[in-house]
Design an enzyme around this catalytic site. Structure first.
Site, PDB file in Angstrom:
ATOM      1  N   THR A   1      -5.849  -2.073  -2.615  1.00 33.96           N
ATOM      2  CA  THR A   1      -6.438  -2.291  -1.727  1.00 33.96           C
ATOM      3  C   THR A   1      -7.701  -1.266  -1.171  1.00 33.96           C
ATOM      4  OG1 THR A   1      -5.687  -1.009   0.309  1.00 33.96           O
ATOM      5  CG2 THR A   1      -4.990  -3.627   0.105  1.00 33.96           C
TER       6      THR A   1
ATOM      7  N   GLU B   1      -3.727  -4.142  -6.754  1.00 37.28           N
ATOM      8  CA  GLU B   1      -4.430  -2.414  -7.768  1.00 37.28           C
ATOM      9  C   GLU B   1      -4.987  -1.475  -6.532  1.00 37.28           C
ATOM     10  OE1 GLU B   1      -5.218  -2.825 -11.651  1.00 37.28           O
ATOM     11  OE2 GLU B   1      -3.387  -3.915 -12.625  1.00 37.28           O
TER      12      GLU B   1
ATOM     13  N   SER C   1       1.166  -0.858  -0.321  1.00 35.82           N
ATOM     14  CA  SER C   1       0.339  -0.221  -0.161  1.00 35.82           C
ATOM     15  C   SER C   1       0.860   0.861  -0.047  1.00 35.82           C
ATOM     16  CB  SER C   1      -1.002   0.120   1.382  1.00 35.82           C
ATOM     17  OG  SER C   1      -2.217  -0.832   0.804  1.00 35.82           O
TER      18      SER C   1
ATOM     19  N   GLY D   1      -5.640   3.919 -14.737  1.00 40.05           N
ATOM     20  CA  GLY D   1      -6.664   2.963 -15.991  1.00 40.05           C
ATOM     21  C   GLY D   1      -6.594   1.977 -15.253  1.00 40.05           C
TER      22      GLY D   1
ATOM     23  N   ARG E   1      -7.357   0.259 -12.401  1.00 40.29           N
ATOM     24  CA  ARG E   1      -8.315   0.739 -11.478  1.00 40.29           C
ATOM     25  C   ARG E   1      -9.275   0.146 -12.203  1.00 40.29           C
ATOM     26  NH1 ARG E   1      -5.058   4.216  -6.935  1.00 40.29           N
ATOM     27  NH2 ARG E   1      -3.896   1.978  -6.587  1.00 40.29           N
TER      28      ARG E   1
HETATM   29  N1  COS Z   1      -1.847  10.463 -10.766  1.00 41.91           N
HETATM   30  C1  COS Z   1      -0.954  11.432 -10.646  1.00 41.91           C
HETATM   31  N2  COS Z   1      -0.053  11.311 -10.071  1.00 41.91           N
HETATM   32  C2  COS Z   1      -0.680  11.050  -8.359  1.00 41.91           C
HETATM   33  C3  COS Z   1      -1.479  10.303  -9.137  1.00 41.91           C
HETATM   34  C4  COS Z   1      -2.488  10.120 -10.093  1.00 41.91           C
HETATM   35  N3  COS Z   1      -3.413   9.636  -9.360  1.00 41.91           N
HETATM   36  N4  COS Z   1      -1.597   9.839  -7.378  1.00 41.91           N
HETATM   37  C5  COS Z   1      -1.209  10.635  -6.940  1.00 41.91           C
HETATM   38  N5  COS Z   1      -0.081  11.693  -7.331  1.00 41.91           N
HETATM   39  C6  COS Z   1       1.224  12.038  -7.373  1.00 41.91           C
HETATM   40  C7  COS Z   1       1.205  12.914  -6.687  1.00 41.91           C
HETATM   41  O1  COS Z   1       0.619  14.424  -7.233  1.00 41.91           O
HETATM   42  C8  COS Z   1       2.068  13.456  -5.821  1.00 41.91           C
HETATM   43  O2  COS Z   1       3.186  13.964  -6.742  1.00 41.91           O
HETATM   44  P1  COS Z   1       3.998  15.583  -5.947  1.00 41.91           P
HETATM   45  O3  COS Z   1       4.663  15.788  -4.591  1.00 41.91           O
HETATM   46  O4  COS Z   1       4.291  16.241  -7.923  1.00 41.91           O
HETATM   47  O5  COS Z   1       2.181  16.469  -6.317  1.00 41.91           O
HETATM   48  C9  COS Z   1       2.938  11.905  -5.534  1.00 41.91           C
HETATM   49  O6  COS Z   1       2.401  11.244  -6.736  1.00 41.91           O
HETATM   50  C10 COS Z   1       2.579  11.129  -4.089  1.00 41.91           C
HETATM   51  O7  COS Z   1       1.207  11.793  -3.883  1.00 41.91           O
HETATM   52  P2  COS Z   1       1.072  11.258  -2.999  1.00 41.91           P
HETATM   53  O8  COS Z   1       1.476  12.183  -1.698  1.00 41.91           O
HETATM   54  O9  COS Z   1      -1.068  10.977  -2.310  1.00 41.91           O
HETATM   55  O10 COS Z   1       1.575   9.772  -1.923  1.00 41.91           O
HETATM   56  P3  COS Z   1       1.456   8.697  -1.069  1.00 41.91           P
HETATM   57  O11 COS Z   1       2.919   8.487  -0.373  1.00 41.91           O
HETATM   58  O12 COS Z   1       0.689   9.707   0.599  1.00 41.91           O
HETATM   59  O13 COS Z   1       0.838   7.818  -1.737  1.00 41.91           O
HETATM   60  C11 COS Z   1      -1.706   6.096  -2.250  1.00 41.91           C
HETATM   61  C12 COS Z   1      -0.694   7.703  -2.516  1.00 41.91           C
HETATM   62  C13 COS Z   1      -1.258   5.785  -1.158  1.00 41.91           C
HETATM   63  C14 COS Z   1      -2.281   6.789  -3.219  1.00 41.91           C
HETATM   64  C15 COS Z   1       0.183   5.706  -3.154  1.00 41.91           C
HETATM   65  O14 COS Z   1       1.065   4.690  -2.315  1.00 41.91           O
HETATM   66  C16 COS Z   1      -0.350   4.174  -3.963  1.00 41.91           C
HETATM   67  O15 COS Z   1      -1.867   4.457  -4.382  1.00 41.91           O
HETATM   68  N6  COS Z   1      -0.927   3.003  -2.978  1.00 41.91           N
HETATM   69  C17 COS Z   1      -1.214   2.180  -3.039  1.00 41.91           C
HETATM   70  C18 COS Z   1      -0.348   1.115  -4.697  1.00 41.91           C
HETATM   71  C19 COS Z   1      -1.146  -0.189  -5.114  1.00 41.91           C
HETATM   72  O16 COS Z   1      -2.143   0.267  -5.613  1.00 41.91           O
HETATM   73  N7  COS Z   1      -0.304  -1.238  -5.393  1.00 41.91           N
HETATM   74  C20 COS Z   1      -0.668  -2.019  -6.151  1.00 41.91           C
HETATM   75  C21 COS Z   1       0.377  -2.169  -6.818  1.00 41.91           C
HETATM   76  S1  COS Z   1       0.097  -2.791  -8.199  1.00 41.91           S
HETATM   77  S2  COS Z   1      -0.546  -4.895  -8.131  1.00 41.91           S
END
Ligand code: COS
Length: 380
Positions: free
Chosen positions: A365, A363, A130, A241, A243
Site C-alpha cells: 500500500t 504490491e 502489509s 522490481g 513496484r
Molecule cells: N530487498 C532485500 N531485502 C529486504 C528488502 C528488500 N527490498 N526489504 C526488506 N528486506 C530484508 C531486510 O534486510 C531484513 O532482513 P535481515 O534481517 O536479514 O537484514 C528482512 O527483509 C526484514 O526487513 P524488515 O525488518 O524491514 O521487515 P518488516 O517485517 O518490518 O517488513 C515491509 C517490511 C513492511 C517492507 C514488508 O513487510 C512489506 O513489504 N510489506 C508489504 C508487502 C506487500 O507488498 N504485499 C503485497 C504482496 S504482492 S500483491
C-alpha cells in the site's frame, strides 16, 4: 536529469504500443465486462515473447532489463490495465528464478516463460497483507518432498483462466521468524494445490485474482528456490522490481487518461466554445501533465537504478507511491472532465478509474511505501 531512451528501448516501446493499440484497445472494455482475459490475448503475449522479456537469452528470452519491462507495461496499461498487470506480475514472479534458480529450474521455468507460461507470486495471506512477515503457510520437508499446507489470498496470475506455476513464500522453520521462510515453486497441476475463489473486483476485472489452497501439497525438494530461510529476502527483492512495474502500469493508465481528456476538451462545446478555452479546465490539464511527467521521471530513475545493479528499494517505493496516487488523481480528474459521459460505461474513463484504484493498494500500500521510504531515508 534528462532521460534518453536507447534505440532498442524505443523499438520495444513501439512494439508494445502497436500490440496495445491493435489487439487490446478493441476488446479491453469487453474483457472488463466479461471479467475474463481473451485466451487469444494471453497466447499472443506468449508468442510475441512478452512473458520472456526479462528471461536471459540462453533460455530463449529477450534478456531485457527493468527499463524495457517498464516501457512495455506502460504501453499495455494505456489500453488494458489487466493485461499490463498479468505481464508485470509475471516478470516479478520469475525474478527470483533468474537470480537464484538452479540450472534445472531455469531450464524449465525460464524456457517455459519465454514460450508464454504465466507465473503467479503468492505472498499474501489472510493474516499477512502489509505484514508480509506474518506468513503462516508451512512447507515441511518429508524425504525428498516439501509438504505444503495453508492458504494464500488475492493472488494474481493464478486462477481459473491463467497461471502455469507460482512462486510461494512458506514457513520452513517456525522458530526463526522471517529467517525461517523459504520460496518454493509450485506447478499448477500439483495434487493438493487447489485454486479457490476467483475474486470479483472493482477494477482490473479481466485478470484472475484468486485464493490458493494447499492441502498436503507435495512438491519435490528441488523446487526450493535459493536457500532455505532466504525466501523473505527473495520476495522483498522481487517486490522492488514489481513496484516499478506497478508504477509503470499506473503511468500508462494516467497517460491515456490525459490524452483522452485533451481530445475531449477540443471537441466538447459548451457555452458556445470548446471546453479547451476554459481556463479552469486548462489548469486541470496542466496539473495532470505535471504529475504524469513527474511520475515518468521517477519511474525511469527507479528502472535505471535497478538496471545499473544498484539498490533501488527506496526509489522503487517512491515511484510506486507517487505514480499510483497520481493515477487515481489523474483518472478522477479525467472523469470529471468527461462528467456524465465519463461516468457511463460507453466511455473508457470509468474503467480506467477503477483500474487505477488498485495500484495504491497492491504490491504494498501507499502507507507501506512511505514506511519503506522513511526507513531508507533514516538509514542515511
Ligand atoms: N530487498 C532485500 N531485502 C529486504 C528488502 C528488500 N527490498 N526489504 C526488506 N528486506 C530484508 C531486510 O534486510 C531484513 O532482513 P535481515 O534481517 O536479514 O537484514 C528482512 O527483509 C526484514 O526487513 P524488515 O525488518 O524491514 O521487515 P518488516 O517485517 O518490518 O517488513 C515491509 C517490511 C513492511 C517492507 C514488508 O513487510 C512489506 O513489504 N510489506 C508489504 C508487502 C506487500 O507488498 N504485499 C503485497 C504482496 S504482492 S500483491
Amino acid at each position: 536529469m534528462a532521460f534518453q531512451l536507447t534505440k532498442t528501448q524505443k523499438m520495444v516501446q513501439a512494439l508494445a504500443k502497436e500490440f496495445a493499440d491493435k489487439e487490446l484497445a478493441p476488446i479491453a472494455a469487453e474483457m472488463d465486462k466479461n471479467e475474463r482475459m481473451e485466451p487469444a490475448i494471453l497466447e499472443k503475449l506468449g508468442k510475441m515473447g512478452f512473458m520472456g522479456i526479462g528471461v536471459p537469452k540462453e533460455y530463449g528470452g529477450a534478456g531485457f532489463g527493468m527499463m524495457e519491462k517498464s516501457l512495455m507495461v506502460t504501453e499495455l496499461a494505456r489500453q488494458c490495465a489487466s493485461t499490463a498487470e498479468v505481464m508485470s506480475v509475471h516478470t516479478m514472479a520469475i525474478t527470483g528464478i533468474i537470480k537464484y534458480g538452479t540450472p534445472e529450474q531455469k531450464e524449465k521455468y525460464l524456457t517455459g516463460s519465454a514460450k508464454g507460461w504465466i507465473a503467479g507470486f503468492a505472498l499474501t495471506e489472510p493474516n499477512a497483507g502489509s505484514d508480509a512477515a506474518n506468513v503462516q503457510t508451512t512447507a515441511v520437508l518429508d524425504g525428498d518432498e516439501y509438504v505444503i499446507n495453508g492458504s494464500k489470498c488475492f493472488i494474481s496470475n493464478m486462477g481459473p483462466n491463467e497461471g502455469d506455476f507460482v512462486t510461494i513464500l512458506a514457513v520452513t522453520d517456525p522458530t526463526r521468524g522471517y529467517h525461517g521462510m523459504s520460496t518454493i515453486i509450485v506447478d499448477r497441476n500439483t495434487p493438493g494445490f487447489i485454486i479457490g475463489k476467483r475474486e470479483e473486483k472493482m477494477g482490473i476485472r479481466a485478470a484472475d485474482v484468486s485464493e490458493l489452497i494447499f492441502e498436503n501439497c507435495r512438491v519435490p525438494k528441488t523446487n526450493l528456490l535459493g536457500k532455505e530461510g532466504k525466501g523473505f529476502k527473495i520476495f522483498m527483492e522481487a517486490l522492488d522490481g514489481g513496484r516499478i512495474g506497478m508504477a509503470s502500469q499506473a503511468l500508462g493508465i494516467a497517460e491515456e487518461a490525459l490524452k483522452l481528456s485533451k481530445d475531449y476538451l477540443k471537441v466538447r462545446v459548451q457555452f458556445g466554445k470548446p471546453l479547451e478555452k476554459q481556463q479552469g479546465l486548462q489548469w486541470y490539464i496542466a496539473d495532470m501533465a505535471t504529475k504524469v511527467s513527474a511520475a515518468r521521471a521517477l519511474i525511469y530513475e527507479a528502472a535505471m537504478t535497478m538496471d545499473r545493479g544498484e539498490n533501488c528499494t527506496e526509489i522503487a517505493a517512491i515511484a510506486k507511491y507517487y505514480a499510483s496516487e497520481m493515477a487515481v488523481e489523474v483518472t478522477n480528474k479525467a472523469l470529471q472532465i468527461y462528467s456524465g459521459y465519463g461516468y457511463m460505461r460507453d466511455y473508457p474513463l470509468e474503467r480506467m478509474y477503477r483500474d487505477a484504484r488498485i495500484v495504491p493498494i497492491y504490491e504494498g500500500t501507499s502507507e507501506i511505501q512511505k514506511n519503506i521510504i522513511a526507513r531508507e531515508e533514516l538509514k542515511k
